[in-house]
Design a protein around this motif. Structure first.
Motif, PDB file in Angstrom:
ATOM      1  N   THR A   5       0.843  -1.194   0.000  1.00  0.00           N
ATOM      2  CA  THR A   5       0.000   0.000   0.000  1.00  0.00           C
ATOM      3  C   THR A   5       0.877   1.241   0.000  1.00  0.00           C
ATOM      4  N   ARG A  10      -2.866   3.948  -3.487  1.00  0.00           N
ATOM      5  CA  ARG A  10      -2.613   2.886  -4.453  1.00  0.00           C
ATOM      6  C   ARG A  10      -2.245   1.599  -3.738  1.00  0.00           C
ATOM      7  N   ARG A  11      -2.724   0.493  -4.286  1.00  0.00           N
ATOM      8  CA  ARG A  11      -2.417  -0.827  -3.761  1.00  0.00           C
ATOM      9  C   ARG A  11      -1.849  -1.641  -4.915  1.00  0.00           C
ATOM     10  N   SER A  12      -0.922  -2.543  -4.629  1.00  0.00           N
ATOM     11  CA  SER A  12      -0.284  -3.281  -5.712  1.00  0.00           C
ATOM     12  C   SER A  12       0.213  -4.635  -5.247  1.00  0.00           C
ATOM     13  N   THR A 110      -1.655  -2.748 -10.196  1.00  0.00           N
ATOM     14  CA  THR A 110      -1.891  -1.613  -9.309  1.00  0.00           C
ATOM     15  C   THR A 110      -3.336  -1.143  -9.428  1.00  0.00           C
ATOM     16  N   TRP A 111      -3.954  -0.845  -8.291  1.00  0.00           N
ATOM     17  CA  TRP A 111      -5.327  -0.341  -8.263  1.00  0.00           C
ATOM     18  C   TRP A 111      -5.479   0.590  -7.062  1.00  0.00           C
ATOM     19  N   ARG A 112      -6.571   1.308  -7.019  1.00  0.00           N
ATOM     20  CA  ARG A 112      -6.865   2.188  -5.888  1.00  0.00           C
ATOM     21  C   ARG A 112      -8.087   1.664  -5.150  1.00  0.00           C
TER      22      ARG A 112
END
Length: 264
Positions: A5, A10-12, A110-112
């Protein structure tokens, strides 16, 4: 791989592998349609900013994954975006040079999200890549740049998975084998001969001599109360297409005689 995080939300997740190939060879394997199709699933890729990458997970196109290329920086990096349940997803591919003509291939999703509601989904993606990366590494070691003819045959059995795997691998003389073993299915059974590269509880990866030079991945995995039995083949060389057509028919017939069909 655990989810990372960032402060901006953003998280990946990522996965990577070092391969015995120069960067330009590894790039062709992860950034062209024929290259990706040689170790993953059949894929069409228009290599440019704004181009599309389409991965065909089943022959009828009903499970196609369509991504738009947002960044195109050959021969090092490209980024493609999709929209899924988790929202906008970016997938970055990188090829970095190592010493002695070797390369590191890395993929990052990667996403939010405001919380961990989609973390399990993406951790599943990251855990799935190591299998395909093992196939990629073997492809680049033994058949770099060769066109591939691929197919898979799938059946369904009742749980538990270990019983289904025994019923699947046993008649083929593949049950209980280990890495390094030479294997060959008996006459009259579905065709396969080669050397076991990796062996798990309900999984084998075999480097093939028969039905043609290439790789076969056989597995049994439980999902939604059933066990899915899959034989996935990647064949390489001038005779690969004709060998794949013949072997696909034989494997589909063999599985259909013993297990429920899936339509895949």
């Amino acid at each position: 791989m655990p989810v990372e995080t960032a402060a901006d939300g953003r998280r990946s997740v990522h996965a990577q592998i070092d391969v015995d190939a120069a960067p330009e060879v590894a790039w062709a394997a992860v950034a062209t349609g024929p290259g990706i199709s040689a170790w993953f699933v059949p894929t069409d890729l228009d290599g440019r900013t704004g181009g599309q990458a389409v991965s065909h997970f089943v022959p009828d196109g009903s499970m196609d994954s369509i991504a738009t290329i947002a960044v195109w920086e050959p021969p090092v990096r490209f980024v493609a975006g999709t929209h899924e349940e988790a929202g906008a997803i970016e997938t970055e591919w990188r090829v970095d040079a190592l010493d002695a003509g070797r390369s590191c291939v890395r993929v990052t999703h990667t996403w939010r999200a405001p919380d961990d509601c989609h973390d399990a989904q993406f951790e599943g993606y990251a855990h799935g890549w190591p299998l395909f990366f093992r196939i990629l590494a073997l492809y680049l070691r033994h058949w770099p740049g060769r066109r591939c003819a691929a197919f898979q045959a799938t059946g369904v059995a009742d749980e538990p998975a270990e019983h289904a795997w025994a019923a699947f691998a046993g008649p083929l003389c593949l049950f209980g084998v280990e890495a390094g073993d030479a294997v060959e299915t008996p006459d009259g059974e579905a065709p396969l001969a080669g050397i076991v590269e990796t062996a798990g509880e309900s999984e084998l990866l075999v480097r093939l001599d028969k039905p043609a030079p290439g790789l076969a991945h056989l597995t049994a995995y439980a999902m939604s109360g059933k066990v899915y039995l899959t034989a996935r083949f990647y064949l390489y060389g001038d005779g690969a297409a004709s060998a794949a057509a013949s072997a696909q028919a034989a494997w589909q017939a063999w599985i259909a005689e013993r297990f429920a069909a899936t339509g895949g």
